[in-house]
Structure formats: structure tokens, C-alpha cells
Design a protein around this motif. Sequence first.
Motif, short mmCIF file in Angstrom:
data_model
loop_
_atom_site.label_atom_id
_atom_site.label_comp_id
_atom_site.label_asym_id
_atom_site.label_seq_id
_atom_site.Cartn_x
_atom_site.Cartn_y
_atom_site.Cartn_z
N LYS A 1 61.41 74.32 66.69
CA LYS A 1 61.53 75.46 67.19
C LYS A 1 62.29 76.48 66.32
CE LYS A 1 62.21 75.66 71.73
NZ LYS A 1 63.19 75.54 73.06
N GLY A 2 61.55 77.50 66.03
CA GLY A 2 62.08 78.57 65.31
C GLY A 2 62.14 78.06 63.79
N GLY A 3 61.47 77.10 63.26
CA GLY A 3 61.50 76.79 61.94
C GLY A 3 59.88 76.77 61.44
N PRO A 4 60.00 76.33 60.23
CA PRO A 4 58.61 76.54 59.39
C PRO A 4 57.50 75.52 60.03
CG PRO A 4 60.01 75.54 58.01
CD PRO A 4 60.86 75.83 59.40
N THR A 5 56.28 75.84 59.70
CA THR A 5 55.16 74.96 60.27
C THR A 5 54.63 74.12 58.93
OG1 THR A 5 54.60 76.26 61.90
CG2 THR A 5 52.94 74.63 61.34
N ARG A 6 54.49 72.66 58.89
CA ARG A 6 53.92 72.12 57.69
C ARG A 6 52.53 71.38 58.25
NH1 ARG A 6 59.12 71.93 58.05
NH2 ARG A 6 59.04 69.91 59.25
N GLU A 7 51.55 71.11 57.03
CA GLU A 7 50.52 70.50 57.38
C GLU A 7 50.83 68.97 57.15
OE1 GLU A 7 46.89 71.00 54.84
OE2 GLU A 7 45.79 69.76 56.49
N TRP A 8 50.56 68.12 58.07
CA TRP A 8 50.90 66.63 57.82
C TRP A 8 49.77 65.80 57.19
CZ3 TRP A 8 49.28 62.01 59.96
CH2 TRP A 8 50.27 60.73 59.80
N CYS A 9 49.89 65.11 56.09
CA CYS A 9 48.92 64.17 55.55
C CYS A 9 47.79 64.70 55.01
CB CYS A 9 48.73 62.86 56.68
SG CYS A 9 47.83 61.64 55.88
N GLY A 10 46.89 65.13 55.88
CA GLY A 10 45.48 65.62 55.44
C GLY A 10 44.51 65.33 56.26
N ILE A 11 43.36 65.33 55.74
CA ILE A 11 42.01 65.44 56.53
C ILE A 11 41.38 63.99 56.53
CG2 ILE A 11 41.77 67.80 56.69
CD1 ILE A 11 39.39 67.60 54.91
N GLU A 12 41.65 63.02 55.73
CA GLU A 12 40.94 62.02 55.54
C GLU A 12 41.13 60.87 56.54
OE1 GLU A 12 38.14 60.94 53.82
OE2 GLU A 12 37.87 63.00 53.12
N ALA A 13 40.41 59.78 56.44
CA ALA A 13 40.37 58.69 57.54
C ALA A 13 41.71 58.30 57.73
CB ALA A 13 39.34 57.75 57.37
N GLU A 14 42.40 57.90 56.48
CA GLU A 14 43.76 57.20 56.72
C GLU A 14 44.70 58.00 57.41
OE1 GLU A 14 42.36 58.16 53.87
OE2 GLU A 14 43.85 58.87 52.41
N CYS A 15 44.67 59.44 57.37
CA CYS A 15 45.71 60.10 58.23
C CYS A 15 45.25 60.18 59.44
CB CYS A 15 45.36 61.74 57.63
SG CYS A 15 45.80 62.05 56.07
N TYR A 16 44.05 59.90 59.95
CA TYR A 16 43.71 59.94 61.42
C TYR A 16 43.92 58.58 62.14
CZ TYR A 16 40.91 59.82 65.51
OH TYR A 16 40.64 59.95 67.17
N ARG A 17 44.11 57.51 61.19
CA ARG A 17 44.42 56.27 61.34
C ARG A 17 46.03 56.15 61.67
NH1 ARG A 17 40.50 53.20 62.50
NH2 ARG A 17 38.75 52.91 60.90
#
Lengths: 574, 574
Positions: free
Chosen positions: B242-258
Motif C-alpha cells: 500500500k502506497g509503495g511501488p509495483t514490481r513485476e514478479w518472475c516473468g512469463i515462462e512456465a516455471e514462473c507459473y508453477r
Amino acid sequence: MRVLPFLGSFVALIIGATSILAEEAAVVHDAEYYILEAQNGKVWEVEDGELDKKLAELKEKYGTTPNLIHLMWDDQPFGAVGIPAMQQLRGFETPNLNQMASEGLLFTRMYTEPSCTPTRAAAWTGQYAIRSGMYSVGFPVEYEGFAAENITIAEVLSDAGYSTGFFGKLHLGDIEETYPHNQGYDEAFTALYNQAVSLWNTHAEAANAVVGLKSELLAENRYQKDETFVRDGYVFYIEGEKGGPTREWCGIEAECYRKFDIEARDRTFDFITRNAEAGKPFYAAWWPLWTSFLPEAPKETLQRGLVAESYHKYLDPDVGQLMALLHDLGIAENTLVIAMSDNGPMTHNPPAGAGLGEGPFRGGKGDYLEGGVRVSAQAWWPGMIEGGRIAGDIVHVTDLFTTFARLAGALDHIPTDRVIDGVDQTSLLLNGDGFSRRDNVMIYSGPVLGASVKDHYKTHWLSSSTQALGGLTSVYDLYNDHREENPIVVGGFHFKEPFRRMRARHEMWIQKYPHIPRAHGPAYGGIENARPETVALSEAPEALKNLPFGMLDYIEQLPNLPFDPSGDVGIGGN
Amino acid sequence: MRVLPFLGSFVALIIGATSILAEEAAVVHDAEYYILEAQNGKVWEVEDGELDKKLAELKEKYGTTPNLIHLMWDDQPFGAVGIPAMQQLRGFETPNLNQMASEGLLFTRMYTEPSCTPTRAAAWTGQYAIRSGMYSVGFPVEYEGFAAENITIAEVLSDAGYSTGFFGKLHLGDIEETYPHNQGYDEAFTALYNQAVSLWNTHAEAANAVVGLKSELLAENRYQKDETFVRDGYVFYIEGEKGGPTREWCGIEAECYRKFDIEARDRTFDFITRNAEAGKPFYAAWWPLWTSFLPEAPKETLQRGLVAESYHKYLDPDVGQLMALLHDLGIAENTLVIAMSDNGPMTHNPPAGAGLGEGPFRGGKGDYLEGGVRVSAQAWWPGMIEGGRIAGDIVHVTDLFTTFARLAGALDHIPTDRVIDGVDQTSLLLNGDGFSRRDNVMIYSGPVLGASVKDHYKTHWLSSSTQALGGLTSVYDLYNDHREENPIVVGGFHFKEPFRRMRARHEMWIQKYPHIPRAHGPAYGGIENARPETVALSEAPEALKNLPFGMLDYIEQLPNLPFDPSGDVGIGGN
């Protein structure tokens, strides 16, 4: 039955002797059983040793092999009783049956035949109903029924020293040899037909009739030329004892229908009490009619349908009384109760207000779909069956025959000259989930094989897609498609030949052990107090004195339906 | 959210002040509630007094109002979990969820919206999703989402001093104001879309692709004229406070999904542990993705479908761990857990191998039929909710909003300038079956009212027979026809006008309290570590430099589906 009353003791002696010789031979199973036995027989042998020990301890404690009660009612789908969350979504209310299930073993894959008559025949003989020719439902007047050559569970258990009683609805024909007290039961109080009789009396017809059996309630039909096409004189309720006379009970009016189930319950409880007090093991078939299709108010269940109302108001409290009675008599732990429906709900053209909708499965009574043959069922045996258990195994109504015989120490009295489809499910009862000795069911649609189940796969033999795709591609995965709506065509290719071989084995065995056809004869034979109009039913009516053929001459020609078993008979009901 | 990060503290002050003034006003319910309140309000008042006493005693004992955990997963039908006999006939296996149900309250009529996005919006706002414009499912890239003007449960509970955490799948759009940590959650770990992303990476597409988002895996298309129609750069997973920055996590490949769900679970458990140890009441939305549509072996359940497998292997053991954690932390008796599916199974065109068949009801995800909106759901609260209970009452996912607020002492923080559809179901939770304060549900099919439920009757507003019969004759009795197959036409005539009046009241209230439309804007705004291709998504690609309009100019015109709400939109899904 083994002994026809009118054949006398000479024949009885001969058949009795044959029976003794046969004791050395083994029970003949359907072909598929041998496939399973070859792979599981050694495990089963070890299990059986342990089960025998457990049963011997029980016998030591109670002095007799266990009592057996088979409570079976009509037309309720899987989940209608025994599973509170599931029955709630239909508005059914059966607290006593639910309590019984929670104290015992609930079956999620109890298969029956698709309608009343075949299921009852299957329970009596331990055979698919096709083997006794009782594969379709009859209505008065039939002039045919369950043949003397069949051997019933009552005969098998009688031979092992059990008292045997029949109380309720039979629906296996209306000839003398069919009566339960002529088929091995020591005493019987029997409704010969089904609940339709609650629509076939003046009280009911005045309320509901459009077609009408009671023509006096309808307008005069000026086109009518034959007044003998439908005749009065049919009998609904009979009573009798083994070797004794048969009597009609009460009559055919509405008050008799309403009184019948109460009387059947009282006689069941009396039979149980008498035998418990005498220390004699007993077997009771308590198969109530209960449902009346007469409008009834007030309605007490959320469901409001006549069927759900009946079971809530009458059957369910009686089940509570039954459990209390067994506890009071001190025999609850030596009594196995099986409580179940005889087939799926009557979804096709039910009487008005019946409230007979589908359960979770597609289809209903008469269909070879799961909706027709997969029913509410549970087993209760305090101390022997652990409470709160659920079995996902396949079990079939014929299995009760063999299981009852095993528990009664009567396996040697099972006839060995015919296929017995029922397998011994004692291990399933006492060990629970995963211990069934069956992984398959043959589901007949009348006289034609409609579908086969193996494990959680099922194939439809009669469906139009089976024909259209030139072979057996109608395979369904019952876990992923329990409503049998989307055959796994490509994914199921590898099942085609295994299913065909399974059917071939089954039909080879039929050639080796042929079916026993229905028997034919005068309706309502041997009824001591038969009304004149009942006696007259087996003769030509007054108006037809000069016919060129006798009334009973063509009875043997009564047609089977469908006429052409090779044709497309659809999935409609018998 | 109340405070947009980029609007600064001045606006925050004004909105805050409005909020304080509003505390005196009463929550605005949907019209139908007032009909019930007029008839039951006095009884409810007495109940509420007793409930308040009980809750005060609990607060006395634990020092805080109760913790709230909302566990919600995807696409499982009623009965898939929590009812052993019922899940067995589908081959589902979830022993921990079943244990949770048997220790708590099982709902047999929990209604949701027909698909993921609307159900999640409804849970956030306590309003039918139509009121926040989030009535249909989005896919990347959306350039739209849940608007700042909405007030979420996280905002309401934050105002009452709760720690609030979001962990899992959101599916409410991809613009900055949508992010959970911008909508009231103290911390959030968020999947912006659904499980389809498990089919949208090179690993998955190599296994399954026919259409293919990853064009490099497909043959060259010599007819292709536009290479910018579908662009890379979408973001699946974000994190923020809340009130802080937003970051993308990991990425879009299969291992991120898992890895995502495991990380979401760990963060949920950490959040719970931290707050329990700090003695601070908390609210956690744990909405896992779990299902992957990539083939996976070995299969461990009888069901074998990817969905059932996922929940058996991952979700269900986690539920066991959750219960153990709450007991270990000594807060089980001060923590309400709601565990439920977000809508019915995806019966229409599911990914291969998903195993998403119908439950007992007709239809599935996307349908206004019971199969789309009646789901597996249960509540667990040791010591407060008595074990082994089943509720046949109607309850709706929006009710969680109001019930959570009641339990947290936060009713005064509910906004009073809009309709709140959720009703307080504390009495149902603590008193059980029969104590719901709702007897109706409005079921929207996208932006159009598809069906209405009142008690055990339901009417279809969109069905072809409704039109053909010139009015409202599509009334179904859900007890006698739970699959909605046979409208009670003549028997239902007397429901026509009452149902029309109910709809009229509902629509009058919409005129008085208008909907908040979806918000539009650049996708993935404010992501600190945004990849260049992600940033580029809100600008015209290099190849389109000289377009006569800007990339974001037409975002506000994004069409709603269906285009013509007065037309026949059928029962298909969003």
C-alpha cells in the motif's frame, strides 16, 4: 422354487436329491468373474480366512449366523437418502435413513436393473433378470410370471435353517408359482403389482382419471364395441404360508392401498420379534410400496412431491423404528440391514405431482443410463460395519444373493447348474472401500444388452452413435462425464475390442447356461377366497361363449417386447 | 479504493471526510432486502443482540475481533469438495477440504457470479459485478479494469484497523488503479489473469498449440499483413505494498507459473503468522491459481483431470497446513475461514485434459444456470461454528463483504452512497441452517439480467421459451427440477407477476444508484521494473509511427459485450 405345491412330495424328493448332489460342485459365475479371480484370487483367499474368523466369533457370541434384512423401496435416485447435503438440494428429508447411513456403509455405485420387476427378480435369484425372463414390468392381468425352476434366496436360506419372510411389493407376475410363499418364503404378505394401483381405484380415478380403468367414471363411449377388453377381477394383495393356502387380502379400493404398507411393516416387525425371541436366524425381504399417487395434503417436505412425501412420512420413521427394535431385541450386532432403492427415479412420464426428477445422473427408470440403474443404497450392521464409511466400489443387486448365502453359511445351497451373477461382497461390507469383488456390470434394456460398465468406463451398445460410427465408440468415462453425454471417441478407441471381448465372454456363457423363460398360466391361481370375477378372468367372459379358441390357449404366446431385439429399441423404459 | 496514489493527500483528505460523515447513514441494500426486513426485522434484531454478545465474549477472550480468511479457487462445481460421497462419483479427492467441511458449515446454496472476474469483483465490493462494470472476463492486454471509485472489503477492513493481504489470482483488469495494493490491501502478490497463461508460454505452446500466441512456434503465415495485432510485453505477476511501488514478479515462462502459487501460499502463511504474533486482526484473500493446463504425470486421483489433480496435489494439502497453522498459532477459534469455488466448472470448450465436467446442475461457467453459479463452499471456525452442519439456505458471494464487515466491527465503514447487495450472514454462520437473511439472487449474464432466484423458484429471463411464450413462464422448481430442464409453465403462472415486480424493484434501485463503469488507461502502469516491451504496449509500435490517432485514444471506446443487451445473448459464457 424347488417344490411346487401341486407336484407333490415325489418330485420334491427328486429335486431335493439333485440339490444334495450339487453341493459338491462350485457356484458358476459369469465369465468376467473368472478374469478377476485369476488376478485377485490369492488375495481374496487370505481375506476370506480373516472374514471367516470374524464371522465365527460373531456366531460364537450370538449362537446363530447373522440375521438378514433387505429393505428395498421404489424409484429413488442416488443421493436421495443417506447424503444430507445431496438430498437437501432436492428437498428430500429422511433423518432416520441418514442416521442409518452415517452409522454404516454408504454405497456410491450400487447398480440395479433399470426397473422394478427385473431388479426384484435379480435380488431373488442372484442373476441378471434376463436369465429368469423377468426383464420387463407387468401390469394386471399378466397370466405369466417368475417360473418355478428358478431358485430364490429364500430357498437357499431356508435350506440353511433360516426363517424367511416376504412383506411388500413383488411385481413378478400373477400366476400361482410366482407367489413368494410358493418360492421358498415361510410366510408372505404380498402386493402383486406396483404403485400404479393407487391410480386404479374409484377414489383415485375420480381425482385424476383421464384414461381411466374404471369406465363407470367416464362419459359413455359411443364407438366402443368390446366391453371385455379390460375386465375387473384383478387381485392386488395376497397372503400365505409355505405349503399353505393363498388368500386375497382386503380388496382393491383406496383404503386397502393405504393400509397395505402399515400391515406389511407390522408383519415384518412381528416376524423379526418372533424369530429373535426363538433364537432362530431369519431373512426378511421388506419391500414396501409406500408411495401413493393420490394427492395428499399437507405437504411436509421441501420437496413436496408425492414420492418424497411418502418416504418422509412413512418409510423413514419406520426405519427409525426398525433400528430401535433391533437394538431392543439385542440383535442389532447380529443383523445386517441393506436399505436401497430398486432403480432410478421415474423421470419419463411420471404421474402428476410425483416429483420424480433426475438425480445427478442422466436418465431414470427404464434407461440403461446411470440414472436408471445407480441408486441410493446403504448397509447397517453395528459392530461389524464401521460407521461413517463410503464405498466407491461397484456393487450389484445380485451380489446380495451370494453375500447373504455366504453370511448364512449357505453357499453350498446355491444351485450350480446356472450362472449366478452375484458375487460375495462380504469383504466390501466388513473391510470397506476398495474391497469389492466386481468391476463390471451388464445392463439389459428389456431383453437386449443396453450397456456395459467396466471400472469407471461404460459403453452404450444401443445408442445411435454406436451404430453411426460403425462400431463401439460410445465409451464414457464416468468420473469425467458421469452424465454420459460426451463419448470419448478417439480417446476411447483402445476400449473398443476389450469391451467386445467382455460381451463375447458373457454371451458365450449364456449359450452354455441358457435362460429360464417366464412361466405362463391362469392368473391368481389357488386363491382360496377368490372373488367370482377373479375366477372368471381365466375363462372367456359370458359375452364370448362361442369363441373358436379357449381363454388360456394363447397365454403361452404372450409377446416379448421389443418384438425385434436386433432393432433399435432406444433408451426408453420397460 | 479511496485514495489514488497519484492524486495526493488533498483529495485523500476530502474523501476521508466524506467517509466520516457517511458513517451516520445506513447501508443501502438492494430493494428485495427491504421486503424481507419488513417481515423478519424484529426476529433479526433479537438474533443480532445474541450474536453481538457471543462476539463480544470472543473478543474479550482473544483481545481482537476475529481474523478473516477468504480462500477461493477456480471452476469447481457444487459437491466437488466437502461431500465425500458426492466427490467420489466424480473421482475428486480432497481429504483436507473434506475434514474442514465436516468440522464446519457446508453450504448447499452458495451462489456466485457466473465467471471469475465478476465473482471476484463481487467479493471485493459486496455488489453484483454489474455495479462495478466487471461483468465479463478479460485477457491481456485489457487497458481497463476495476475503477478507483469502488470501495473494497480491504478498504473497509483497513479502516477498522485490520491488516489486509491479497495473495493469488485477481483477474480484474491490468491498469494501475486495479492493483490490490492500490485498492486497500496492505500487501499484495497478484496474478493479473487466469490459468490460460499456463497455455501462453513457449513450454505450454510447444505441447499444445494449435492457434498459438507464440507465433515463433508456428509455420510462417504468408497471408499475414499485420505483425502488431498481438504484441508481447504483457505482465502476469506483480507485487506491491500500500502506497509503495509495483514490481513485476518472475516473468512469463512456465516455471514462473508453477512457482507462483507456492509463493502465494508462503506469503499467505507468513502474513498470518506475522499478524498473529503481533496480535493484530487480519483479513487475507488467498485466491490461488493452482491449475496448470500443461499435461502432468503421474496422475494421482481417480478423476485424472488436470483440475482435480491440481487441487488434490497442491491446494488440498495446503488447506491441511492452513488449519494446522491456525491451531499452532492459537488463533483457530478466533479465525473464520471461508473456502469456496468462484464459479461452476468450465464445461464449455475446456482445455484438453482439464476434466471439467458438469456437477449435479445443468450448465457451467458462464451460464446463468445453477451449474454456472452454485458452487462448493464451506465455512470453518472452531468453537464458533458447530461441526457437521449443512445449510440449505441461499447465500451469495457478496454476503461475505457485509458479514466480514459485521464481524470486524466495520459496518460503519461501508459506503452508503451505493447499493450493497451483500447481506450480513453472521446468523447463518453461527446459528446454522435456516438463518440466512437472503431468499433471492439476481444472476447477470454479462451486462444483462439472465435469471432470478427467489426461494426455490428460479426464472430465466433470457431463455428462448421466455420470449416464445410472450412473458415470464420460464419458472423452474429447483427442488423438483434442479437441472432447470422443465419449466412449470401452467403451475408457474402465479409466479409471473411477482417475479416481474421483483425485477422492477431491482432496476428502479439501479436508476437511483447508478453503476460505476470500468476504468480505462495504460496497461501495467506504474510498474517499477517494467520491461521495455511492456512499456511499449501503451504506445504505437515502431512500425505504426504515423497513425492518425494515438495508441491510447480509443481505449475509452473499448466495447462491452454483448453489443446489444436487448438481443438474445443465449446462455453462453463471458
